[in-house]
Design a protein around this motif. Sequence first.
Motif, short mmCIF file in Angstrom:
data_model
loop_
_atom_site.label_atom_id
_atom_site.label_comp_id
_atom_site.label_asym_id
_atom_site.label_seq_id
_atom_site.Cartn_x
_atom_site.Cartn_y
_atom_site.Cartn_z
N PRO A 122 3.68 -7.80 0.77
CA PRO A 122 2.56 -6.88 1.06
C PRO A 122 1.82 -6.42 -0.19
O PRO A 122 0.59 -6.35 -0.19
CB PRO A 122 3.24 -5.69 1.74
N MET A 125 -0.42 -9.23 -1.43
CA MET A 125 -1.54 -9.42 -0.51
C MET A 125 -2.56 -8.30 -0.65
O MET A 125 -3.77 -8.53 -0.66
CB MET A 125 -1.03 -9.47 0.94
N ARG A 126 -2.07 -7.05 -0.78
CA ARG A 126 -2.99 -5.92 -0.88
C ARG A 126 -3.84 -6.05 -2.14
O ARG A 126 -5.05 -5.93 -2.10
CB ARG A 126 -2.20 -4.60 -0.88
N TYR A 129 -6.45 -8.86 -1.90
CA TYR A 129 -7.65 -8.54 -1.13
C TYR A 129 -8.46 -7.41 -1.73
O TYR A 129 -9.66 -7.31 -1.49
CB TYR A 129 -7.30 -8.34 0.35
#
Lengths: 253, 332
Positions: A122, A125-126, A129
Amino acid sequence: MTALFEVDHLQKAFGGLNVTRDVSLALGKGDRVALIGPNGAGKTTFVNLVTGHLRPDSGQVLMGGEDISRFNPMRRVRAGLVRSFQVTRLFAEMTPEEHVALAILQRQGKSGRMAGSFQAMPDVMRETYEILETLNLTALGRVPVSEIAYGQQRLLEIALALALRPKVLLLDEPAAGVPHSDTFLIENALAQLPADLAVLMIDHDMDLVFRFAKRVIVLAAGEIIFDGLPVDATNDVRVREAYLGGYANGSAA
Amino acid sequence: MSAGVSVTAMPAQNRGWQRDLIGIAVILIAAMAGYFLFPDNLALLTRMIAIMLLVLSLDLVTGYCGVATLGHAALFGSGAYAAGIAAAHFGITEPITMIAIGAVGGALAGLISGIVILRGHGLAQLVLSIAIIHLFHEAANKASQYTGGSDGLSGISPDPILGVFEFDLWGRTAYVFGIVLLLLVFILLRILVRSPFGMLCRGIRQDPIRVSAMGASVKLTLIKMYVISGLVAGVGGAFNAVSTQVVGLDSLSFTNSAEALVMLVLGGVGSLYGALIGTIAFVWIEDLVSAANPFHWLTIVGALLIAVVLFAPKGLYGTAATLVERYRRGGK
């Protein structure tokens, strides 16, 4: 006070041709400096010397006071000196998401992991993005790079540099090859670079340079002939001579 | 950098593992079909499994990392000899231990050939890989005390697997053992190629300079992959030694290396499924054509290969995958 990034009396000759002559410059936190110069001034050689692709004949490159002249390109990146390329170097079959995630994983020392996937991490990914969002690339996150427009590939090049969280960023002609109508995309991206990052932009697009840089260094025939405010550069006699040649005293640019 | 990005902008995880489950199911069904449809041909199918492991291993360095090599049988043969010598000379005949010894032997050979081959690029790399396979071949030939030289290494008689399943005359045990090994390796490799490390390797194939500009070591990554590739090829070689109970010099041959590359190209470079399909297609065609026309079978194989390279440059699997993808996009 030691500068964040310093080049000290750098010299390089190819045979009898002195391409870099006694070049010294320093960058502090948050600096926005442009290195300009006519074709053949030695800009590319200078970038290669600083990034470690060429070995200088004498002189030093320092990061935060530490001599990194003997480091190979890879170790310089790890020390916080990151470059972007004049012609995009990206992985044609991979997506922007994969590009940025790989850079983040590399920075975190996780790129050697042999199991798991970044999509299941996570935090990676955070951050991926967040960076893609900053550069307006979110919608293209899962499209292979070979299928996206060149202007956006240039943005991804900047995204990659950001993902490595450099201390000093060398931008080698960030707008090269981008249609003039799209340069504003690059400019917007540059405006969003972290405030404490020191940026050295190598370019000859004058519009871009004057809007971006707080300080301009002019290189001509391997030598620094000017280091100061952009406004003063345009009025400097030597710069006008070197850069504009016979047009120096013609109509205002 | 902007701090507050809405997390809704983040797409969901890819469901790649569902495709893997289908892949594994297909392999299992094919394996069972092979067992029941060709009960008299299990030896050929078993040999196919050993070669599949070699081609998978080659795919790791060639398909995923872009290293050109014609010397990959060095890793396979080293695994075969390591397991064979352990059994014939040191009395280690427990089959799973033999496979493990083969894996270590293959990994060592992978380390050595990786260090040598990765010193060159392009054509030089190819020439170094050819030199490597000839050196390994000659070394095995000269060390005949251990390897049996050109006579081959015999006297390998593995124990029953787990003390229960004896190797039978029809090769049933060997076949099932092979399928289990293949599935295990396949699953581990699927995990590997999807991992951050696998992504880094794909990056190296596409642009090594970009990878080093990210601060990663291209050389070290490739050598790691070579060692892993050696593990896989070593398992293949050791399995060949266990199932055939002999190791011949041909396992360390240039021909074996070149054929593995041909199979990979035939199936599709850079995909594990391609490696499997390429091996099946090649070995099957070879078997079929050589029985039909023992004089011109190599000519026919050559012509087929030219046809594939010209008309389906991505290989059998790669081309099929592209067609399916195009159909799906067109259908939407």
